[in-house]
Design a protein around this motif. Structure first.
Motif, mmCIF file in Angstrom:
data_model
loop_
_atom_site.group_PDB
_atom_site.id
_atom_site.type_symbol
_atom_site.label_atom_id
_atom_site.label_comp_id
_atom_site.label_asym_id
_atom_site.label_seq_id
_atom_site.Cartn_x
_atom_site.Cartn_y
_atom_site.Cartn_z
ATOM 1 N N ASP A 127 -7.395 -26.499 -15.322
ATOM 2 C CA ASP A 127 -6.828 -24.959 -15.496
ATOM 3 C C ASP A 127 -6.955 -24.439 -16.996
ATOM 4 N N THR A 128 -6.428 -23.202 -17.112
ATOM 5 C CA THR A 128 -6.533 -22.828 -18.421
ATOM 6 C C THR A 128 -5.321 -23.357 -19.414
ATOM 7 N N LYS A 129 -4.495 -23.978 -18.579
ATOM 8 C CA LYS A 129 -3.444 -24.604 -19.125
ATOM 9 C C LYS A 129 -2.647 -25.952 -18.575
ATOM 10 N N THR A 130 -2.169 -26.721 -19.294
ATOM 11 C CA THR A 130 -1.905 -28.143 -18.599
ATOM 12 C C THR A 130 -0.461 -27.421 -17.924
ATOM 13 N N ILE A 131 -0.276 -27.775 -16.566
ATOM 14 C CA ILE A 131 0.809 -27.443 -15.871
ATOM 15 C C ILE A 131 1.638 -28.468 -15.606
ATOM 16 N N GLY A 132 1.160 -29.688 -15.373
ATOM 17 C CA GLY A 132 2.008 -30.763 -15.138
ATOM 18 C C GLY A 132 1.253 -31.921 -14.922
ATOM 19 N N THR A 133 1.611 -33.212 -15.473
ATOM 20 C CA THR A 133 0.624 -34.415 -15.285
ATOM 21 C C THR A 133 1.660 -35.424 -14.770
ATOM 22 N N GLY A 134 2.847 -35.433 -14.108
ATOM 23 C CA GLY A 134 3.813 -36.138 -13.693
ATOM 24 C C GLY A 134 3.209 -36.794 -12.434
ATOM 25 N N LEU A 135 3.629 -37.685 -11.976
ATOM 26 C CA LEU A 135 3.374 -38.368 -10.556
ATOM 27 C C LEU A 135 3.864 -37.635 -9.631
ATOM 28 N N SER A 136 3.019 -37.397 -8.481
ATOM 29 C CA SER A 136 3.450 -36.521 -7.447
ATOM 30 C C SER A 136 4.297 -37.370 -6.372
ATOM 31 N N SER A 137 5.128 -36.622 -5.711
ATOM 32 C CA SER A 137 6.149 -37.428 -4.815
ATOM 33 C C SER A 137 5.678 -38.345 -3.948
ATOM 34 N N SER A 138 4.314 -38.433 -3.722
ATOM 35 C CA SER A 138 3.977 -39.366 -2.628
ATOM 36 C C SER A 138 3.604 -40.600 -3.744
ATOM 37 N N GLU A 139 3.266 -40.296 -4.794
ATOM 38 C CA GLU A 139 2.996 -41.696 -5.701
ATOM 39 C C GLU A 139 4.150 -42.032 -6.284
ATOM 40 N N ILE A 140 5.151 -41.344 -6.306
ATOM 41 C CA ILE A 140 6.531 -41.924 -6.673
ATOM 42 C C ILE A 140 7.212 -42.695 -5.376
ATOM 43 N N ASP A 141 6.909 -41.947 -4.290
ATOM 44 C CA ASP A 141 7.434 -42.929 -3.026
ATOM 45 C C ASP A 141 6.650 -44.057 -2.802
ATOM 46 N N ASN A 142 5.266 -44.241 -3.406
ATOM 47 C CA ASN A 142 4.475 -45.346 -3.088
ATOM 48 C C ASN A 142 5.344 -46.564 -4.348
ATOM 49 N N VAL A 143 5.825 -46.122 -5.565
ATOM 50 C CA VAL A 143 6.154 -47.129 -6.341
ATOM 51 C C VAL A 143 7.575 -47.768 -5.861
ATOM 52 N N LYS A 144 8.317 -46.249 -5.424
ATOM 53 C CA LYS A 144 9.754 -46.819 -4.793
ATOM 54 C C LYS A 144 9.500 -47.945 -3.749
ATOM 55 N N GLY A 145 8.571 -47.753 -2.870
ATOM 56 C CA GLY A 145 8.228 -48.386 -1.657
ATOM 57 C C GLY A 145 7.795 -49.895 -2.191
ATOM 58 N N GLN A 146 7.376 -50.064 -3.259
ATOM 59 C CA GLN A 146 6.850 -51.302 -3.716
ATOM 60 C C GLN A 146 8.162 -52.092 -4.186
ATOM 61 N N ILE A 147 8.996 -51.375 -4.805
ATOM 62 C CA ILE A 147 10.470 -51.709 -5.213
ATOM 63 C C ILE A 147 11.121 -52.268 -3.996
ATOM 64 N N GLN A 148 11.269 -51.227 -3.198
ATOM 65 C CA GLN A 148 12.082 -51.451 -1.944
ATOM 66 C C GLN A 148 11.657 -52.683 -1.264
ATOM 67 N N GLY A 149 10.337 -53.007 -1.372
ATOM 68 C CA GLY A 149 9.835 -54.463 -0.418
ATOM 69 C C GLY A 149 10.555 -55.354 -0.967
ATOM 70 N N ASN A 150 10.710 -55.481 -2.323
ATOM 71 C CA ASN A 150 11.565 -56.643 -2.912
ATOM 72 C C ASN A 150 12.766 -56.748 -2.862
ATOM 73 N N TRP A 151 13.543 -55.960 -2.433
ATOM 74 C CA TRP A 151 14.914 -55.593 -2.935
ATOM 75 C C TRP A 151 15.737 -56.361 -1.616
ATOM 76 N N SER A 152 16.624 -57.301 -2.107
ATOM 77 C CA SER A 152 17.367 -58.068 -1.184
ATOM 78 C C SER A 152 18.743 -57.895 -1.603
ATOM 79 N N LEU A 153 19.747 -57.270 -0.704
ATOM 80 C CA LEU A 153 20.789 -56.997 -1.274
ATOM 81 C C LEU A 153 21.933 -57.788 -0.403
ATOM 82 N N VAL A 154 22.851 -58.471 -0.935
ATOM 83 C CA VAL A 154 23.745 -59.326 -0.358
ATOM 84 C C VAL A 154 24.582 -58.419 0.633
#
Lengths: 406, 239
Positions: free
Chosen positions: A295-322
């Motif tokens: 674009d003519t200017k940089t609007i945003g370069t952050g992770l998209s929500s689906s990418e954030i969900d992907n990361v969250k999913g990776q962490i959730q998979g290893n979550w074991s709560l007593v």
């Protein structure tokens, strides 16, 4: 009955025959033939988050802004562009070419620093008076050229006398008062206004009047032009000013202080924003690459929500709560973790749990940290989004109970 | 094969081609409905003519009857030809009167009853001729749309089967089959609508005619009973 049957038959054959002729084929609808449209499937991020580049360039793997030609390097610039000042807004095309800058360059400085100008005007006049030292009337002529002073001093004296009352009242009086109030204590202002306004008008002002006609017709502009010069030669000016006038000596001090204050902020940046002659906008970060699609200017370069969900999913998979913890549903967890390019965790991740009972919070924090360390290195993060303020070099994730208390 | 047929169908949508493309059942339904329509209109024409004629005859007869002309004379002229309507009732009553009276009837009540019977029989026979074939109009009117609908359903069924075979839901493939099927309903309605209207009109007309006949029969029977009383009294008195 036979007659009527015969009549009916005849009538029917007539009607059917007419129908066959007249209703034969209803006019078919005219349908314009539509060519097949090429369709691209575009992800949402390509619209919501775009990087600076060229709209018409082919898409490439690595984002890169347009190539720039400006050689001047601006520090800490974030946005690519030809501008001298780093602005987020995209450049607006100018009808006039660059040359306007040279003439306009001094002007921008005038406006941002209104306070120093009045004093500096006097100072600057004096700077050039150095060659023709103390006589103020003489000083007026030297500005254009110091050597020509001798012939002109004679005409100048007459001028100051008629004009002095008007210009003095207009400009010098208000300006010094303001600056002194800001810069120095109340002692000076009292001394300055009185001499400038009434007794001394003839001496300091004649140079201004002379200076104005020589340099530019407008009154405000010469002052500013001088200001730019004075800013550089402050030290000399202060030194030279002393001989010229006793009362101006105080004004010189104010000039010093104002110039030191001016150095605190970037006058260029403000000038660029105020300047209406130049093209506004455009970054100052230099680029040597060929522009990629963007674009003519940089609007945003952050992770998209689906990418954030992907990361969250990776962490959730290893979550074991007593089990058996009370008040888990009130706990919120925030993770702040530094990552390297390959998704490995750098340093100690910050895990903060809030809400819920103390013990539960601690248990959740612990389990979160374990889950995070276990899921390193984080996968499937887009390399293009690593850098930058919004990139995933620092990843901040928020979890609510529904995401970890499975 | 079906695909080819449907593709060809897409180009031709005229009335005749629609009929020719239709399946056997639909064709039969269409032909039957066209026949029904022909029959309906034949009845309509026939009834229109005959009812108009009957009405004219009624008016004519009533004019003659109430003109003061001698009933004997009237009977003599009428009995020589076939009569319908009021004239037939009059002739039947007069014939019965003559037979009974000339042979010397004993009981006036018996004579009156016989005359009434004779008139009733003639009247019902006449009414029957007026209402004849109105029943078929009613049948066509009520059943025509259903028959057409049946043709449509069958036609759509077969065209859907053809679509399933062609594996295309393109409107150009679907449309002709459905249009052809709908033609059956259209013909059914074309036959049924005039039939219903004509049935309603002609039953009303037939009702009016039979009402008129009843009225005449009652009046005539009153006249005859007066005559019976007048003619039998002197005879009984003479005995």
């Amino acid at each position: 009955m036979k007659v009527s049957l015969g009549t009916s038959l005849v009538l029917h054959t007539l009607v059917l025959g007419l129908a066959l002729v007249s209703l034969s084929a209803p006019a078919t609808f005219d349908v314009a033939e539509v060519d097949a449209l090429p369709v691209d499937i575009v992800s949402v991020e390509s619209i919501t988050q775009t990087q600076q580049g060229d709209k018409k360039a082919p898409a490439s793997q690595k984002p890169s802004p347009k190539e720039t030609k400006n050689q001047k390097i601006v520090e800490n610039a974030q946005n690519a562009g030809e501008n001298d000042v780093d602005l987020k807004t995209p450049p607006t095309p100018t009808t006039k070419p660059q040359p306007t800058e040279t003439t306009a360059a001094p002007k921008p400085v005038e406006r941002p620093t209104p306070t120093p100008t009045p004093e500096q005007n006097q100072v600057k006049d004096i700077v050039k008076e150095e060659t023709a030292p103390k006589p103020t009337e003489m000083a007026a002529l030297p500005q254009p050229k110091p050597e020509i002073t001798p012939p002109k001093p004679e005409p100048t004296p007459p001028k100051p006398e008629p004009t002095p009352p008007k210009p003095e009242a207009a400009k010098p009086t208000p300006a010094p008062v303001q600056t002194e109030n800001v810069s120095e204590t109340g002692e000076l202002p009292q001394a300055v206004p009185t001499p400038v306004s009434k007794p001394q008008p003839p001496k300091p002002e004649p140079p201004k009047e002379q200076a104005k006609p020589v340099e530019k017709p407008a009154e405000t502009k010469p002052d500013t032009a001088k200001a730019a010069e004075t800013a550089k030669t402050d030290n000399k000016a202060t030194a030279s000013v002393k001989p010229s006038d006793k009362k101006e000596g105080k004004q010189q001090e104010t000039a010093k202080s104002s110039s030191s204050m001016a150095s605190d902020f970037n006058a260029d940046q403000i000038a660029a924003m105020l300047n209406k002659q130049e093209a506004a906008g455009g970054g100052a970060k230099r680029s040597t690459q060929v522009a990629s699609r963007g674009d003519t200017k940089t609007i945003g370069t952050g992770l998209s929500s689906s990418e954030i969900d992907n990361v969250k999913g990776q962490i959730q998979g290893n979550w074991s709560l007593v089990g058996g913890l009370t008040g888990v549903s009130e706990v919120r967890v925030k993770i702040r973790v530094q990552l390297d390019q390959s998704g490995n965790i750098v340093g100690e991740p910050e895990v903060t749990a809030t809400g819920g009972p103390e013990g539960t919070r601690r248990a959740v924090e612990g389990s979160t940290r374990r889950a995070l360390l276990k899921s390193a290195p984080l996968k499937n993060l887009p390399a293009a989004k690593y850098e930058g303020e919004k990139g995933w070099n620092v990843l901040v994730l928020n979890f609510d109970p529904s995401e970890f208390a499975l | 094969m079906e695909q080819v047929g449907l593709a060809a169908a897409a180009s031709e949508v005229s009335l005749w081609s629609l009929f020719m493309q239709a399946g056997l059942v639909v064709k039969l339904v269409m032909i039957g409905l066209i026949g029904a329509s022909i029959w309906t209109w034949a009845i309509v024409i026939d009834k229109y003519i005959s009812f108009g004629k009957a009405k004219r005859q009624f008016d004519q007869f009533e004019q003659v009857f109430w003109s003061g002309q001698s009933l004997e004379e009237l009977y003599r002229t009428l009995s020589e030809r076939t009569n319908t309507g009021l004239a037939a009732i009059f002739v039947a009553a007069m014939r019965e009167w003559k037979k009974s009276f000339e042979r010397g009837a004993r009981s006036p009540i018996g004579l009156q009853m016989r005359i009434d019977r004779a008139m009733d029989v003639t009247m019902s026979r006449e009414a029957e001729t007026y209402e004849a074939r109105l029943g078929s109009l009613a049948t066509i009117g009520s059943a025509g749309p259903f028959i057409g609908l049946f043709g449509t359903v069958v036609g759509i069924m077969t065209s859907f089967q053809a679509i399933a075979g062609s594996k295309s839901t393109n409107l150009a493939v679907v449309a002709p089959g459905i249009a052809e099927a709908l033609l059956a309903t259209a013909i059914g309605l074309v036959a049924a609508i005039p039939a219903v209207i004509a049935y309603n009109k002609f039953t009303a007309d037939a009702g009016k005619l039979s009402g008129r006949m009843e009225g005449f029969a009652d009046e005539f029977s009153a006249i005859l009973s007066r005559q019976i009383d007048e003619k039998l009294q002197p005879r009984q008195a003479a005995q």
